[in-house]
Design a protein around this motif. Structure first.
Motif, PDB file in Angstrom:
ATOM      1  N   PHE A 311     -13.101  94.692  50.658  1.00  0.00           N
ATOM      2  CA  PHE A 311     -12.933  94.604  49.205  1.00  0.00           C
ATOM      3  C   PHE A 311     -13.457  95.837  48.475  1.00  0.00           C
ATOM      4  O   PHE A 311     -13.614  95.828  47.269  1.00  0.00           O
ATOM      5  CB  PHE A 311     -13.637  93.350  48.674  1.00  0.00           C
ATOM      6  CG  PHE A 311     -12.820  92.080  48.843  1.00  0.00           C
ATOM      7  CD1 PHE A 311     -11.564  92.100  49.430  1.00  0.00           C
ATOM      8  CD2 PHE A 311     -13.319  90.864  48.400  1.00  0.00           C
ATOM      9  CE1 PHE A 311     -10.825  90.938  49.588  1.00  0.00           C
ATOM     10  CE2 PHE A 311     -12.578  89.699  48.541  1.00  0.00           C
ATOM     11  CZ  PHE A 311     -11.324  89.734  49.139  1.00  0.00           C
ATOM     12  N   ILE A 312     -13.773  96.890  49.223  1.00  0.00           N
ATOM     13  CA  ILE A 312     -14.191  98.121  48.548  1.00  0.00           C
ATOM     14  C   ILE A 312     -13.186  99.215  48.902  1.00  0.00           C
ATOM     15  O   ILE A 312     -13.145  99.690  50.042  1.00  0.00           O
ATOM     16  CB  ILE A 312     -15.628  98.521  48.947  1.00  0.00           C
ATOM     17  CG1 ILE A 312     -16.602  97.433  48.458  1.00  0.00           C
ATOM     18  CG2 ILE A 312     -16.001  99.879  48.344  1.00  0.00           C
ATOM     19  CD1 ILE A 312     -18.051  97.695  48.777  1.00  0.00           C
ATOM     20  N   PHE A 313     -12.365  99.576  47.967  1.00  0.00           N
ATOM     21  CA  PHE A 313     -11.350 100.619  48.120  1.00  0.00           C
ATOM     22  C   PHE A 313     -10.518 100.450  49.380  1.00  0.00           C
ATOM     23  O   PHE A 313     -10.125 101.424  50.007  1.00  0.00           O
ATOM     24  CB  PHE A 313     -11.993 102.021  48.129  1.00  0.00           C
ATOM     25  CG  PHE A 313     -12.918 102.252  46.981  1.00  0.00           C
ATOM     26  CD1 PHE A 313     -12.538 101.891  45.689  1.00  0.00           C
ATOM     27  CD2 PHE A 313     -14.166 102.825  47.168  1.00  0.00           C
ATOM     28  CE1 PHE A 313     -13.387 102.094  44.617  1.00  0.00           C
ATOM     29  CE2 PHE A 313     -15.013 103.031  46.101  1.00  0.00           C
ATOM     30  CZ  PHE A 313     -14.631 102.658  44.818  1.00  0.00           C
ATOM     31  N   GLY A 314     -10.276  99.225  49.778  1.00  0.00           N
ATOM     32  CA  GLY A 314      -9.520  99.051  51.012  1.00  0.00           C
ATOM     33  C   GLY A 314      -8.199  98.330  50.774  1.00  0.00           C
ATOM     34  O   GLY A 314      -7.492  98.013  51.709  1.00  0.00           O
ATOM     35  N   ARG A 315      -7.883  98.034  49.531  1.00  0.00           N
ATOM     36  CA  ARG A 315      -6.696  97.281  49.154  1.00  0.00           C
ATOM     37  C   ARG A 315      -6.704  95.877  49.754  1.00  0.00           C
ATOM     38  O   ARG A 315      -5.673  95.224  49.850  1.00  0.00           O
ATOM     39  CB  ARG A 315      -5.419  98.053  49.528  1.00  0.00           C
ATOM     40  CG  ARG A 315      -5.442  99.467  48.954  1.00  0.00           C
ATOM     41  CD  ARG A 315      -4.130 100.164  49.046  1.00  0.00           C
ATOM     42  NE  ARG A 315      -3.116  99.599  48.135  1.00  0.00           N
ATOM     43  CZ  ARG A 315      -1.940 100.151  47.918  1.00  0.00           C
ATOM     44  NH1 ARG A 315      -1.611 101.274  48.540  1.00  0.00           N
ATOM     45  NH2 ARG A 315      -1.065  99.609  47.098  1.00  0.00           N
ATOM     46  N   PRO A 446     -12.857 110.875  58.214  1.00  0.00           N
ATOM     47  CA  PRO A 446     -13.335 110.400  56.917  1.00  0.00           C
ATOM     48  C   PRO A 446     -14.675 111.035  56.546  1.00  0.00           C
ATOM     49  O   PRO A 446     -15.506 111.269  57.421  1.00  0.00           O
ATOM     50  CB  PRO A 446     -13.489 108.896  57.127  1.00  0.00           C
ATOM     51  CG  PRO A 446     -13.787 108.749  58.581  1.00  0.00           C
ATOM     52  CD  PRO A 446     -13.042 109.862  59.268  1.00  0.00           C
ATOM     53  N   ALA A 447     -14.822 111.297  55.259  1.00  0.00           N
ATOM     54  CA  ALA A 447     -16.063 111.899  54.787  1.00  0.00           C
ATOM     55  C   ALA A 447     -16.396 111.310  53.428  1.00  0.00           C
ATOM     56  O   ALA A 447     -15.506 111.030  52.624  1.00  0.00           O
ATOM     57  CB  ALA A 447     -15.912 113.407  54.684  1.00  0.00           C
ATOM     58  N   LEU A 448     -17.683 111.099  53.192  1.00  0.00           N
ATOM     59  CA  LEU A 448     -18.146 110.502  51.943  1.00  0.00           C
ATOM     60  C   LEU A 448     -19.038 111.509  51.228  1.00  0.00           C
ATOM     61  O   LEU A 448     -19.855 112.170  51.863  1.00  0.00           O
ATOM     62  CB  LEU A 448     -18.953 109.243  52.250  1.00  0.00           C
ATOM     63  CG  LEU A 448     -19.469 108.510  51.021  1.00  0.00           C
ATOM     64  CD1 LEU A 448     -18.519 107.360  50.668  1.00  0.00           C
ATOM     65  CD2 LEU A 448     -20.876 107.975  51.235  1.00  0.00           C
TER      66      LEU A 448
HETATM   67  N1  SAH Z   1     -13.159 100.029  52.651  1.00  0.00           N
HETATM   68  C1  SAH Z   1     -13.802 101.259  53.044  1.00  0.00           C
HETATM   69  C2  SAH Z   1     -13.339 102.425  52.247  1.00  0.00           C
HETATM   70  C3  SAH Z   1     -11.905 102.773  52.427  1.00  0.00           C
HETATM   71  S1  SAH Z   1     -11.434 104.188  51.503  1.00  0.00           S
HETATM   72  C4  SAH Z   1     -15.322 101.069  52.962  1.00  0.00           C
HETATM   73  O1  SAH Z   1     -15.806 100.063  52.416  1.00  0.00           O
HETATM   74  O2  SAH Z   1     -16.037 101.940  53.459  1.00  0.00           O
HETATM   75  C5  SAH Z   1     -11.555 105.438  52.711  1.00  0.00           C
HETATM   76  C6  SAH Z   1     -12.722 106.379  52.399  1.00  0.00           C
HETATM   77  O3  SAH Z   1     -13.933 105.764  52.812  1.00  0.00           O
HETATM   78  C7  SAH Z   1     -12.666 107.648  53.179  1.00  0.00           C
HETATM   79  O4  SAH Z   1     -11.823 108.613  52.558  1.00  0.00           O
HETATM   80  C8  SAH Z   1     -14.107 108.100  53.146  1.00  0.00           C
HETATM   81  O5  SAH Z   1     -14.435 108.679  51.909  1.00  0.00           O
HETATM   82  C9  SAH Z   1     -14.826 106.773  53.230  1.00  0.00           C
HETATM   83  N2  SAH Z   1     -15.259 106.483  54.613  1.00  0.00           N
HETATM   84  C10 SAH Z   1     -14.875 105.450  55.384  1.00  0.00           C
HETATM   85  N3  SAH Z   1     -15.500 105.502  56.581  1.00  0.00           N
HETATM   86  C11 SAH Z   1     -16.296 106.573  56.560  1.00  0.00           C
HETATM   87  C12 SAH Z   1     -17.194 107.174  57.479  1.00  0.00           C
HETATM   88  N4  SAH Z   1     -17.401 106.642  58.690  1.00  0.00           N
HETATM   89  N5  SAH Z   1     -17.847 108.298  57.127  1.00  0.00           N
HETATM   90  C13 SAH Z   1     -17.644 108.841  55.908  1.00  0.00           C
HETATM   91  N6  SAH Z   1     -16.815 108.332  55.001  1.00  0.00           N
HETATM   92  C14 SAH Z   1     -16.142 107.213  55.306  1.00  0.00           C
END
Ligand code: SAH
Length: 466
Positions: A311-315, A446-448
């Protein structure tokens, strides 16, 4: 070399028997604990040096026959015992008791001394009425205990409830269907299907209906489980996620799910990749929704495995809506979201008394020109942390806008690449230097991105055992 002992694990009935514990210290207390919930008639001989034993004696639960009895006195009562534990500090005395017990054909366990014993106690997982015993024939008790922890993690919380439900249905189902074979198939269908989940969560009415449907051969109803798989480290899966991964017929997953997590899915489950890489969608969102609905209607238990939290940015919200609208049963299991996982694994707290009273999770849709559409005034604030979920492409625009809206160029910012995974890298910079650093180091998705003074509180910690 002495002959290697062999053992048969059995379940010994104790509710109608008598048990003897010899010893009054910690070792005796450990064995007494096994008996307390299972045996109504327990006697103990030994000087009481342990609070648990003292309490059991004071409350009258255990009869204390004395601090020390002679071997012949003990010998004369052995025959009345279903089970005997010898747990005194005197190894010679323990062995002498064991020799007498053997002569009389009474089963005895000398604690930490398998040689004279006629039985040993396994590591036990107790979800009464379900009990799992793990024995290594005494070869490696520490291994047995480790295995217990691993198996325990896989067992659902409501296992006792499920077993009791099944027990309660036995008479009824036997009357209704005398054929053992048909009954067994119905039970298997029930245990594999929605019914078991219903009984696990205590919904006995629904579970009973599922069992009746199984018995009548009604095709089982499908379900969809929207499950958060966390940020990538399999150790961060929830117990619920792991269990559903073991029960699913089909798994729909995307590129955020690494192989280390897919390895934990039931081997026979069908795997369907629905990954969305930027620009070339494998399956558009409506396609995914339709696929989930179609499979659930065909009776499949479909696991929709999503990175982080569904439910967080995952559609996940859209998927849930489409499924519920289509009348499909949906369950949602939360997961560790990327911000939590990355913060923990990088040693960066998301909030801090000194500098961050709030933490905002943001995602930006980049426009065609790579610029972002966000409420910059609310984001470019001190006293808060920004956790920015998105691809790396709009990084330059992000850092420029935050500065244009008031944050200083030397404001701390970090990118956590492949957070929580073995190949995690943490890139610490400032708003002014981060965009170039990301390009220079070839940071990959993926990067945050974390922005805020919490980045200065970063400590180097060991995030994952290699
Ligand atoms: N539902 C996911 C987010 C999906 S959106 C959650 O709750 O984490 C996808 C984005 O999540 C990626 O572009 C990245 O910014 C972040 N993300 C997901 N997994 C990650 C990881 N292992 N390391 C860094 N960023 C991550």
């Amino acid at each position: 070399m002495t002959k290697e002992a062999t053992y048969l694990p059995i379940a010994l009935r104790l509710d109608d028997g008598r048990a003897l514990v010899i010893g009054g210290g910690q070792v005796a207390a450990n064995k007494l604990r096994l008996l307390l919930e299972r045996c109504p008639d327990i006697v103990l001989v030994g000087p009481i040096e342990n609070v648990e034993i003292a309490r059991a004696v004071e409350t009258g639960r255990v009869a204390h026959l004395g601090d020390r009895l002679e071997l012949n006195q003990i010998g004369s009562m052995l025959e009345q015992m279903r089970i005997v534990f010898a747990a005194t500090e005197d190894a010679g005395f323990n062995r002498a008791v064991a020799a007498t017990a053997r002569e009389k054909g009474v089963n005895i366990c000398v604690v930490d001394d398998p040689e004279p014993s006629t039985f040993i106690t396994p590591a036990i997982i107790d979800r009464t009425p379900v009990q799992i015993a793990i024995s290594t024939n005494g070869a490696a008790p520490v291994l047995a205990r480790r295995l217990r922890t691993q198996i325990e993690a896989l067992l659902p919380d409501g296992l006792s409830r499920l077993a009791r439900f099944m027990q309660a249905q036995r008479d009824w189902i036997r009357r209704k269907q005398p054929d053992t074979m048909i009954r067994r198939r119905a039970w298997e269908d029930f245990v594999d299907g929605a019914g078991a989940e219903q009984a696990l969560r205590g919904d006995d009415v629904a579970a009973r209906a599922s069992l009746e449907a199984s018995l009548e051969g009604v095709p089982r109803e499908g379900e969809v489980w929207l499950v958060g798989a966390g940020p990538g480290d399999p150790d961060l899966l929830t117990l619920a996620a792991l269990r559903l991964m073991q029960n699913a017929d089909t798994v729909l997953y995307d590129q955020l799910i690494p192989p280390a997590i897919m390895d934990r899915v039931r081997r026979d489950a069908e795997r369907v990749f629905v990954g969305k890489k930027r620009s070339h969608h494998t399956l558009p969102q409506e396609g995914i929704n339709d696929e989930l609905i179609r499979r659930a209607r065909a009776g499949e238990r479909v696991l929709r495995l999503k990175g982080g939290d569904p439910f967080i940015f995952g559609r996940g919200g859209e998927e849930m809506e489409a499924l519920v609208d289509a009348g499909v049963t949906v369950r949602v299991i939360p997961g560790v979201t990327a911000a939590s996982g990355c913060g923990a694994a990088a040693g960066i707290p998301l909030t801090h008394r000194d500098c961050a009273q709030s933490c905002v999770f943001v995602t930006g849709h980049a426009r065609a020109d790579g610029t972002l559409n966000l409420d910059w005034d609310s984001l470019a604030k001190k006293g808060q942390t920004l956790a920015i979920y998105m691809g790396l492409a709009p990084m330059a625009d992000l850092c420029a806008q935050l500065q244009a809206h008031g944050l200083p160029p030397d404001w701390p910012a970090a990118v956590i690449e492949h957070g929580t995974r073995h190949d995690q890298r943490v890139h610490v910079a400032t708003l002014a230097t981060l965009p170039a650093l990301v390009i220079e180091r070839g940071v990959a998705s993926p990067a945050l991105t974390l922005v805020g003074e919490v980045v200065n509180h970063r400590r180097s910690i060991h995030h994952k055992q290699a």
